[in-house]
Design a protein around this motif. Sequence first.
Motif, PDB file in Angstrom:
ATOM      1  N   ASN A  28       0.797  -1.221   0.000  1.00 31.24           N
ATOM      2  CA  ASN A  28       0.000   0.000   0.000  1.00 31.24           C
ATOM      3  C   ASN A  28       0.831   1.274   0.000  1.00 31.24           C
ATOM      4  O   ASN A  28       0.266   2.380  -0.048  1.00 31.24           O
ATOM      5  N   CYS A  29       2.144   1.139   0.040  1.00 30.60           N
ATOM      6  CA  CYS A  29       3.009   2.310  -0.121  1.00 30.60           C
ATOM      7  C   CYS A  29       3.260   2.619  -1.598  1.00 30.60           C
ATOM      8  O   CYS A  29       3.829   3.669  -1.920  1.00 30.60           O
ATOM      9  N   THR A  30       2.862   1.725  -2.464  1.00 32.47           N
ATOM     10  CA  THR A  30       3.028   1.968  -3.884  1.00 32.47           C
ATOM     11  C   THR A  30       1.733   2.564  -4.445  1.00 32.47           C
ATOM     12  O   THR A  30       0.645   2.301  -3.943  1.00 32.47           O
ATOM     13  N   PRO A  31       1.829   3.369  -5.486  1.00 35.92           N
ATOM     14  CA  PRO A  31       0.625   3.999  -6.040  1.00 35.92           C
ATOM     15  C   PRO A  31      -0.222   2.999  -6.800  1.00 35.92           C
ATOM     16  O   PRO A  31       0.280   1.994  -7.322  1.00 35.92           O
ATOM     17  N   LEU A  32      -1.505   3.266  -6.845  1.00 40.14           N
ATOM     18  CA  LEU A  32      -2.376   2.481  -7.716  1.00 40.14           C
ATOM     19  C   LEU A  32      -1.964   2.707  -9.151  1.00 40.14           C
ATOM     20  O   LEU A  32      -1.686   3.835  -9.570  1.00 40.14           O
ATOM     21  N   ALA A  33      -1.921   1.652  -9.930  1.00 44.26           N
ATOM     22  CA  ALA A  33      -1.535   1.756 -11.344  1.00 44.26           C
ATOM     23  C   ALA A  33      -2.424   0.844 -12.167  1.00 44.26           C
ATOM     24  O   ALA A  33      -2.895  -0.194 -11.681  1.00 44.26           O
ATOM     25  N   VAL A  34      -2.664   1.228 -13.398  1.00 44.74           N
ATOM     26  CA  VAL A  34      -3.494   0.418 -14.285  1.00 44.74           C
ATOM     27  C   VAL A  34      -2.787  -0.905 -14.594  1.00 44.74           C
ATOM     28  O   VAL A  34      -1.592  -0.933 -14.885  1.00 44.74           O
ATOM     29  N   VAL A  35      -3.548  -1.990 -14.482  1.00 46.43           N
ATOM     30  CA  VAL A  35      -3.017  -3.306 -14.764  1.00 46.43           C
ATOM     31  C   VAL A  35      -3.309  -3.647 -16.219  1.00 46.43           C
ATOM     32  O   VAL A  35      -4.419  -3.465 -16.716  1.00 46.43           O
ATOM     33  N   LYS A  36      -2.324  -4.143 -16.903  1.00 48.17           N
ATOM     34  CA  LYS A  36      -2.495  -4.495 -18.319  1.00 48.17           C
ATOM     35  C   LYS A  36      -3.473  -5.657 -18.475  1.00 48.17           C
ATOM     36  O   LYS A  36      -3.496  -6.557 -17.664  1.00 48.17           O
TER      37      LYS A  36
END
Length: 488
Positions: A480-488
């Motif tokens: 949860n320290c990483t940003p949300l990102a679109v998954v391919k």
Amino acid sequence: MKLRTIAAAVAALATFQAHALDITTTNSANTVKIYAAGASAVSNVLAGIFVQNCASGLDIYGSDKTKPNFSTDGNNGDSHRVYSCTLKAEGQLDADLQGKGLGNANVALWKRDAGGSATGVFHVAVPLVSTNLVVSATSCTSTGATAGYAPGASRPTYSYLCGDTESVRSPDVGFSDVEPEFFKGINVPDDLVGTYGAGLNDTQLKSLTRQPTFQTVFAVAVSKALYDRLKADGKTVDGTTTGVPTISRVVAGSLMRGEMSDPSNGLGWHALGITVGADTQVNICRRAPGSGTQAAANLLASGFPCTSASIPDPVRNDASDTPDNNLSGPYTGGNLFVYEGGSTGNVRSCLTNANTAGAYAIGHISVENAEEAGWKFVALDGVVPSRDNLKNGKYDYAMESSVQYRKSLITQLSAGTAIDKAKAGFIQGFAKAVGRPANLAKIATANQNGVAALSGQGTFGGTGADGTFVSRVARTAGNNCTPLAVVK
């Protein structure tokens, strides 16, 4: 050999079927008993997944707010719940629960909400003794109601209310709004700071099996009085007096950190740009350290624990250097009041009580909790909190939640009796079942808006439950320290 073992377990459990799991049956040695603790933010989701596997005999026990042990609760069941029933036949159970000796079994799930996610982390890993609701004829009184969830309900209907607790065992399984690594520093409960202030060590973390569950949508909630004021002043997503109110993430963070506790000096509610009541007392309805909801709020407001910066202690009250757990306030007459609740239900009650006093209040609640007359969710920077906005990458105040259990416990149970084996099977199967889109689609409609299925659970934009719940965004490896990102 494995098939013969499962068949034997099924035969042993089928002998003890019952048409009603009353107090005696719930406590029977032949009932599979699971003790869980942790995240109150997602209790309704977990309950919904359990209940949908029940065939008959459902009883739901809740902590009784009128009893001394739960006198700080605003609603029954805020601290503890127990769900018991006879499960469906083998082939009708969720796929993750099949083949584990659970068909037609009597099962009771204890769920401690008090203390929040940290009890589903520290108490499971170390393990520490946990407090559980006592289900007994002397502690529990029948409500005369039929247990269950109405389709639009945010809370269950309790068949019994109970007044006593016991502290004799550690949880078998824990639920957390955020991963175990988040619980250090200001996210550690006050009673554990001396020993676990730095969080769990590597050995303790490796003792756990951690299963990602779903994405939990969090939001800023405000008392209805403040909600209406924001609307009246056009502080809404569309700039009208009829839209959903919106506030700045920066202002929300400053309020929650207590940096604007002097409203008469142009701080406090003034930062929201409202014209009436801007000088009134600032009321903060928050969770105590150890709450996953509060850990999410600390990340939003302060970047903790993902930043190396020194984070000050949370906000304090006017006349004290510690927050309060008195739901009666005072909500008016001063500059700042900070309430710390042991469960999400307590925060809901704080916002409602502030509203009853005609006061402005702000807090953090997960969106799987349905709005009530006394409080409402607001948008952040113009984006309304919802599952659909999260899964489409428009709203990012959300955490990837998890369930964890001790590897050694599963090994021990798997070598035990038929009841033990069924218990191990339930823990492992339920941990997977709670994140399935098809199961999320069966929970109460009031709770569905607050959860999204992880991208690996199905196809984003697919048909049926996949199309409704599967998210197209994710955090790296559930961190949860990483940003949300679109998954391919």
